[in-house]
Design a protein around this motif. Structure first.
Motif, PDB file in Angstrom:
ATOM      1  N   ALA A  67      10.151  35.766   7.413  1.00 39.07           N
ATOM      2  CA  ALA A  67       9.725  36.550   6.189  1.00 39.07           C
ATOM      3  C   ALA A  67      10.502  37.801   6.205  1.00 39.07           C
ATOM      4  CB  ALA A  67       8.456  36.839   6.460  1.00 39.07           C
ATOM      5  N   PRO A  68      11.126  38.021   4.916  1.00 39.40           N
ATOM      6  CA  PRO A  68      12.099  39.256   4.653  1.00 39.40           C
ATOM      7  C   PRO A  68      11.211  40.592   4.612  1.00 39.40           C
ATOM      8  CG  PRO A  68      12.077  37.932   2.833  1.00 39.40           C
ATOM      9  CD  PRO A  68      11.327  37.171   3.885  1.00 39.40           C
ATOM     10  N   VAL A  69      10.533  40.993   5.822  1.00 38.49           N
ATOM     11  CA  VAL A  69       9.807  42.049   5.493  1.00 38.49           C
ATOM     12  C   VAL A  69      10.030  42.968   6.718  1.00 38.49           C
ATOM     13  CG1 VAL A  69       7.157  42.941   5.698  1.00 38.49           C
ATOM     14  CG2 VAL A  69       7.893  40.849   4.490  1.00 38.49           C
ATOM     15  N   VAL A  70      10.086  44.526   6.417  1.00 41.87           N
ATOM     16  CA  VAL A  70      10.198  45.399   7.581  1.00 41.87           C
ATOM     17  C   VAL A  70       9.059  46.320   7.596  1.00 41.87           C
ATOM     18  CG1 VAL A  70      11.707  47.185   8.669  1.00 41.87           C
ATOM     19  CG2 VAL A  70      12.518  45.030   7.686  1.00 41.87           C
ATOM     20  N   THR A  71       8.475  46.537   8.508  1.00 41.57           N
ATOM     21  CA  THR A  71       7.073  47.413   8.361  1.00 41.57           C
ATOM     22  C   THR A  71       7.550  48.784   9.278  1.00 41.57           C
ATOM     23  OG1 THR A  71       5.635  45.683   7.870  1.00 41.57           O
ATOM     24  CG2 THR A  71       4.854  47.727   8.628  1.00 41.57           C
ATOM     25  N   MET A  72       7.363  49.806   8.766  1.00 47.44           N
ATOM     26  CA  MET A  72       7.653  51.008   9.832  1.00 47.44           C
ATOM     27  C   MET A  72       6.166  51.661  10.040  1.00 47.44           C
ATOM     28  SD  MET A  72      10.027  54.130   9.539  1.00 47.44           S
ATOM     29  CE  MET A  72      11.405  53.163   9.568  1.00 47.44           C
ATOM     30  N   ARG A  73       5.915  51.567  11.392  1.00 47.36           N
ATOM     31  CA  ARG A  73       4.583  52.231  11.719  1.00 47.36           C
ATOM     32  C   ARG A  73       4.803  53.400  12.723  1.00 47.36           C
ATOM     33  NH1 ARG A  73       0.244  48.027  14.228  1.00 47.36           N
ATOM     34  NH2 ARG A  73       0.005  47.832  11.983  1.00 47.36           N
ATOM     35  N   CYS A  74       3.681  54.454  12.447  1.00 43.67           N
ATOM     36  CA  CYS A  74       3.631  55.587  13.205  1.00 43.67           C
ATOM     37  C   CYS A  74       2.523  55.806  13.827  1.00 43.67           C
ATOM     38  CB  CYS A  74       4.237  57.012  12.477  1.00 43.67           C
ATOM     39  SG  CYS A  74       4.336  58.283  13.452  1.00 43.67           S
ATOM     40  N   GLY A  75       2.207  55.648  15.102  1.00 37.43           N
ATOM     41  CA  GLY A  75       0.986  55.617  15.645  1.00 37.43           C
ATOM     42  C   GLY A  75       0.095  54.397  15.297  1.00 37.43           C
ATOM     43  N   ASP A  76      -1.024  54.485  14.503  1.00 35.05           N
ATOM     44  CA  ASP A  76      -1.943  53.241  14.371  1.00 35.05           C
ATOM     45  C   ASP A  76      -1.736  52.924  12.763  1.00 35.05           C
ATOM     46  OD1 ASP A  76      -2.615  52.950  16.860  1.00 35.05           O
ATOM     47  OD2 ASP A  76      -4.638  54.030  16.539  1.00 35.05           O
ATOM     48  N   GLN A  77      -0.817  53.898  11.904  1.00 37.02           N
ATOM     49  CA  GLN A  77      -0.802  53.850  10.627  1.00 37.02           C
ATOM     50  C   GLN A  77       0.753  52.968  10.085  1.00 37.02           C
ATOM     51  OE1 GLN A  77      -1.564  57.461   9.000  1.00 37.02           O
ATOM     52  NE2 GLN A  77      -3.732  56.810   8.351  1.00 37.02           N
ATOM     53  N   ASP A  78       0.591  52.155   9.251  1.00 35.17           N
ATOM     54  CA  ASP A  78       1.644  51.758   8.648  1.00 35.17           C
ATOM     55  C   ASP A  78       2.149  53.091   7.630  1.00 35.17           C
ATOM     56  OD1 ASP A  78       1.350  49.333   9.966  1.00 35.17           O
ATOM     57  OD2 ASP A  78       0.920  48.041   8.416  1.00 35.17           O
ATOM     58  N   ILE A  79       3.503  53.017   7.561  1.00 38.54           N
ATOM     59  CA  ILE A  79       3.948  54.258   6.924  1.00 38.54           C
ATOM     60  C   ILE A  79       4.921  53.781   5.598  1.00 38.54           C
ATOM     61  CG2 ILE A  79       3.540  56.050   8.597  1.00 38.54           C
ATOM     62  CD1 ILE A  79       6.423  56.158   9.273  1.00 38.54           C
ATOM     63  N   ILE A  80       5.765  52.721   5.968  1.00 31.76           N
ATOM     64  CA  ILE A  80       6.773  52.450   5.113  1.00 31.76           C
ATOM     65  C   ILE A  80       6.962  50.890   5.340  1.00 31.76           C
ATOM     66  CG2 ILE A  80       9.017  52.598   4.195  1.00 31.76           C
ATOM     67  CD1 ILE A  80       9.383  55.191   5.550  1.00 31.76           C
ATOM     68  N   ARG A  81       7.104  49.993   4.273  1.00 31.92           N
ATOM     69  CA  ARG A  81       7.014  48.789   4.236  1.00 31.92           C
ATOM     70  C   ARG A  81       8.050  48.381   3.155  1.00 31.92           C
ATOM     71  NH1 ARG A  81       3.787  44.424   5.736  1.00 31.92           N
ATOM     72  NH2 ARG A  81       4.022  42.616   4.511  1.00 31.92           N
ATOM     73  N   ALA A  82       9.003  47.643   3.677  1.00 33.61           N
ATOM     74  CA  ALA A  82      10.107  47.091   2.706  1.00 33.61           C
ATOM     75  C   ALA A  82      10.002  45.394   2.927  1.00 33.61           C
ATOM     76  CB  ALA A  82      11.589  47.297   3.285  1.00 33.61           C
ATOM     77  N   GLU A  83       9.977  44.729   1.607  1.00 32.45           N
ATOM     78  CA  GLU A  83      10.125  43.387   1.435  1.00 32.45           C
ATOM     79  C   GLU A  83      10.924  42.991   0.288  1.00 32.45           C
ATOM     80  OE1 GLU A  83       6.054  42.143   0.825  1.00 32.45           O
ATOM     81  OE2 GLU A  83       5.647  43.940  -0.190  1.00 32.45           O
ATOM     82  N   TRP A  84      11.312  41.618   0.434  1.00 31.13           N
ATOM     83  CA  TRP A  84      12.056  41.080  -0.541  1.00 31.13           C
ATOM     84  C   TRP A  84      11.339  40.689  -1.543  1.00 31.13           C
ATOM     85  CZ3 TRP A  84      17.489  40.834  -1.620  1.00 31.13           C
ATOM     86  CH2 TRP A  84      17.619  40.045  -2.428  1.00 31.13           C
ATOM     87  N   VAL A  85      11.301  41.141  -2.756  1.00 34.62           N
ATOM     88  CA  VAL A  85      10.393  40.800  -3.980  1.00 34.62           C
ATOM     89  C   VAL A  85      11.595  40.349  -5.238  1.00 34.62           C
ATOM     90  CG1 VAL A  85       8.614  41.481  -5.523  1.00 34.62           C
ATOM     91  CG2 VAL A  85       8.575  42.214  -3.372  1.00 34.62           C
ATOM     92  N   GLY A  86      11.320  39.091  -5.708  1.00 34.50           N
ATOM     93  CA  GLY A  86      12.061  38.710  -6.824  1.00 34.50           C
ATOM     94  C   GLY A  86      13.623  38.395  -6.121  1.00 34.50           C
ATOM     95  N   ASP A  87      14.664  39.393  -6.778  1.00 35.97           N
ATOM     96  CA  ASP A  87      15.814  39.484  -6.525  1.00 35.97           C
ATOM     97  C   ASP A  87      16.499  40.688  -5.733  1.00 35.97           C
ATOM     98  OD1 ASP A  87      15.474  40.697  -8.613  1.00 35.97           O
ATOM     99  OD2 ASP A  87      17.522  40.153  -9.824  1.00 35.97           O
ATOM    100  N   LYS A  88      15.356  41.513  -5.323  1.00 34.90           N
ATOM    101  CA  LYS A  88      15.499  43.045  -4.838  1.00 34.90           C
ATOM    102  C   LYS A  88      14.649  43.232  -3.783  1.00 34.90           C
ATOM    103  CE  LYS A  88      13.057  45.530  -8.155  1.00 34.90           C
ATOM    104  NZ  LYS A  88      12.204  46.759  -7.677  1.00 34.90           N
ATOM    105  N   VAL A  89      15.153  44.269  -2.829  1.00 33.04           N
ATOM    106  CA  VAL A  89      14.046  44.781  -1.868  1.00 33.04           C
ATOM    107  C   VAL A  89      13.324  45.884  -2.445  1.00 33.04           C
ATOM    108  CG1 VAL A  89      14.130  45.828   0.041  1.00 33.04           C
ATOM    109  CG2 VAL A  89      15.909  44.239  -0.153  1.00 33.04           C
ATOM    110  N   ASP A  90      11.936  45.722  -2.342  1.00 29.41           N
ATOM    111  CA  ASP A  90      11.013  46.836  -2.803  1.00 29.41           C
ATOM    112  C   ASP A  90      10.593  47.554  -1.461  1.00 29.41           C
ATOM    113  OD1 ASP A  90       9.130  48.219  -4.399  1.00 29.41           O
ATOM    114  OD2 ASP A  90       7.710  46.671  -3.886  1.00 29.41           O
ATOM    115  N   VAL A  91      10.960  48.982  -1.671  1.00 27.69           N
ATOM    116  CA  VAL A  91      10.549  49.644  -0.269  1.00 27.69           C
ATOM    117  C   VAL A  91       9.061  50.617  -0.753  1.00 27.69           C
ATOM    118  CG1 VAL A  91      11.101  51.621   1.106  1.00 27.69           C
ATOM    119  CG2 VAL A  91      12.887  49.646   0.432  1.00 27.69           C
TER     120      VAL A  91
END
Length: 148
Positions: free
Chosen positions: A120-144
């Protein structure tokens, strides 16, 4: 008497310089290595698992050298990549949003083309117990998305 005093003062000065040489500077401090984890579930072959393991260790080594102290852990699996950031990094990733967008976009594109098995083309950035940034492939581009 004067000679004895000079000898004592000279030895005290030598002891101070030796002490200063022994104390590490800020740049010379040893940082903890970035922890890595690869999920064993869901892989169709051992080549996919080994590919992700190699990718995660390479990324940990690179990030530990390029941005020391920012990323403290990296996890990988069939569902994408998880980056665990320090509190200091959280602030800096939010301040430098354009650079963060490019960084996460590169990882997502890398996941799409470098893995021997579909991931799955997904990158999740987490700090502590919370997800802070999520980047994923949507359509033909990366959505951050900034989640905070």
């Amino acid at each position: 008497m004067m000679c004895v005093w000079l000898m004592l003062a000279g030895s005290a000065l030598a002891a101070e310089t030796n002490m200063a040489e022994q104390l590490p500077g800020r740049r010379d401090r040893e940082l903890k290595p970035v922890e890595t984890f690869v999920d064993k579930e869901g892989w169709q072959s051992s080549a996919g698992y080994k590919g992700m393991e190699h990718y995660v260790t390479r990324m940990a080594d690179t990030l530990g050298k390029k941005i020391p102290g920012y990323i403290v852990g990296i996890g990988g699996g069939k569902k994408g990549v998880l980056l665990i950031a320090s509190f200091k990094a959280k602030r800096n990733f939010f301040l430098a949003q354009e650079n963060t967008r490019e960084f996460l976009t590169a990882i997502v594109k890398d996941l799409m083309k470098c893995m021997p098995e579909p991931v799955a083309p997904v990158v999740t950035m987490r700090c502590g117990d919370q997800d802070i940034i999520r980047a994923e492939w949507v359509g033909d581009k990366v959505d951050v998305k900034y989640l905070l």
